[in-house]
Design an enzyme around this catalytic site. Structure first.
Site, mmCIF file in Angstrom:
data_model
loop_
_atom_site.group_PDB
_atom_site.id
_atom_site.type_symbol
_atom_site.label_atom_id
_atom_site.label_comp_id
_atom_site.label_asym_id
_atom_site.label_seq_id
_atom_site.Cartn_x
_atom_site.Cartn_y
_atom_site.Cartn_z
ATOM 1 N N ASP A 91 -1.776 -1.092 -0.472
ATOM 2 C CA ASP A 91 -0.729 -0.192 0.021
ATOM 3 C C ASP A 91 0.657 -0.813 -0.209
ATOM 4 O O ASP A 91 1.678 -0.194 0.092
ATOM 5 C CB ASP A 91 -0.951 0.199 1.490
ATOM 6 C CG ASP A 91 -0.861 -0.977 2.438
ATOM 7 O OD1 ASP A 91 -0.651 -2.117 1.993
ATOM 8 O OD2 ASP A 91 -1.009 -0.737 3.665
ATOM 9 N N GLU A 130 -4.083 -13.095 5.456
ATOM 10 C CA GLU A 130 -2.691 -13.047 4.993
ATOM 11 C C GLU A 130 -1.775 -13.760 5.991
ATOM 12 O O GLU A 130 -1.887 -13.565 7.208
ATOM 13 C CB GLU A 130 -2.238 -11.580 4.826
ATOM 14 C CG GLU A 130 -0.769 -11.477 4.413
ATOM 15 C CD GLU A 130 -0.336 -10.091 3.968
ATOM 16 O OE1 GLU A 130 -1.190 -9.178 3.906
ATOM 17 O OE2 GLU A 130 0.865 -9.928 3.678
HETATM 18 O O1 KIV Z 1 -1.620 -4.076 0.086
HETATM 19 C C1 KIV Z 1 -1.756 -5.182 -0.454
HETATM 20 O O2 KIV Z 1 -1.332 -5.413 -1.589
HETATM 21 C C2 KIV Z 1 -2.427 -6.224 0.308
HETATM 22 C C3 KIV Z 1 -2.403 -7.607 -0.240
HETATM 23 C C4 KIV Z 1 -1.107 -8.259 0.037
HETATM 24 C C5 KIV Z 1 -3.555 -8.420 0.268
HETATM 25 O O3 KIV Z 1 -2.940 -5.959 1.351
#
Ligand code: KIV
Length: 274
Positions: free
Chosen positions: A44, A188
């Site tokens: 997202d 994260e």
């Molecule tokens: O939405 C995304 O790109 C993510 C990554 C940062 C793990 O959740």
């Protein structure tokens, strides 16, 4: 050979680090896939990196499904994971499971990812229902950007230390997600110590972004890696500078059209009118 949950498990057993990158469209997904990553996350983060929003919160199911379908069409071997947008899950179990299923049925994804806050009963229940029905789920713990307003900003999680009550809660949540059936877990924005504790506590692979070195794999956002409109995040590494390359190409094109250098004779179809 397509990447499967089993092939990820085999890599993990061999002690090989797992790789994941985001992609939001077919042309980039083709390079990411050919470059040999295990998993492509249609994140997202498309909100700010692809769709021009300020952050991920406005991303709709329709946009996420469309991006995921484009990536699925391009990927030949990487596992494609559709990132469930903000509030596409959690408001009710039924809607959550239906929306998760749409990623597999309509977009050709192999799995979905959803974020879980510390102790998050709702998402643990959704995860259990999805995996029971055959929808593989990747968990996401630590700094969960969909809860940015609640968390109060991009705050690194676990600064209290790996033996703190907060770290205990994250470990317990990771264990509950594993019981609920996740096949992998994104960590994260956590301190290394906390990520290490979680990685040691569960058997499924942990995939870190800003979580340090003691995890089973790494994920980066593709636009950060490519230097395409990227911000300079400490957690990331820019491997090339596409901003510079794209800017140069566009400026050269404008210049050549304006001074008559393009189109040239070799760009014109026969018969040529000299
Ligand atoms: O939405 C995304 O790109 C993510 C990554 C940062 C793990 O959740």
């Amino acid at each position: 050979m397509p990447t499967t949950i089993r092939s990820l498990e085999a890599k993990l057993e061999n002690g090989e680090p797992l790789t994941m990158l985001t992609a939001y469209d077919a042309p980039i997904a083709r390079f990411v896939d050919a470059g040999g990553v295990d998993m492509i996350l249609v994140g997202d983060t498309a909100g700010h990196n692809h769709l021009g929003y300020e952050d991920p919160l406005p991303v709709t199911m329709q946009e996420a499904l469309s991006n995921t379908a484009a990536v699925s069409r391009a990927a030949e071997s990487a596992m494609v994971i559709g990132d469930m947008p903000f509030l596409s899950y959690g408001t009710s179990l039924e809607t959550s499971v239906e929306n998760a299923g749409r990623f597999l049925k309509e977009s050709g994804a192999d799995a979905v990812k959803l974020e879980t806050p510390p102790g998050g009963e709702t998402t643990i229940e959704i995860t259990a229902r999805c995996t029971e029905l055959g929808i593989p789920v990747q968990g996401h713990l630590g700094l969960t950007p969909q809860r940015m307003n609640e968390i109060g900003g991009p705050v690194i999680q676990g600064r209290e230390g790996p033996d703190s009550a907060f770290a205990d809660e994250l470990v317990a949540t990771a264990e509950r997600l594993e019981e609920a059936g996740i096949f992998s877990l994104v960590l994260e924005g956590t301190t290394e110590g906390v990520a290490k504790r979680i990685t040691e506590a569960i058997d499924v692979p942990t995939i870190g972004i800003g979580a340090g070195r003691h995890v089973d794999g790494q994920v980066l956002v593709i636009t950060d890696l490519l230097g395409l409109g990227a911000e300079d995040y400490k957690l990331s590494k820019q491997y090339t500078d596409l901003d510079e390359i794209v800017r140069g190409a566009v400026e050269e094109y404008v210049e050549e059209v304006e001074d008559g250098a393009f189109p040239a004779r070799e760009n014109v179809y026969e018969p040529i009118d000299d």
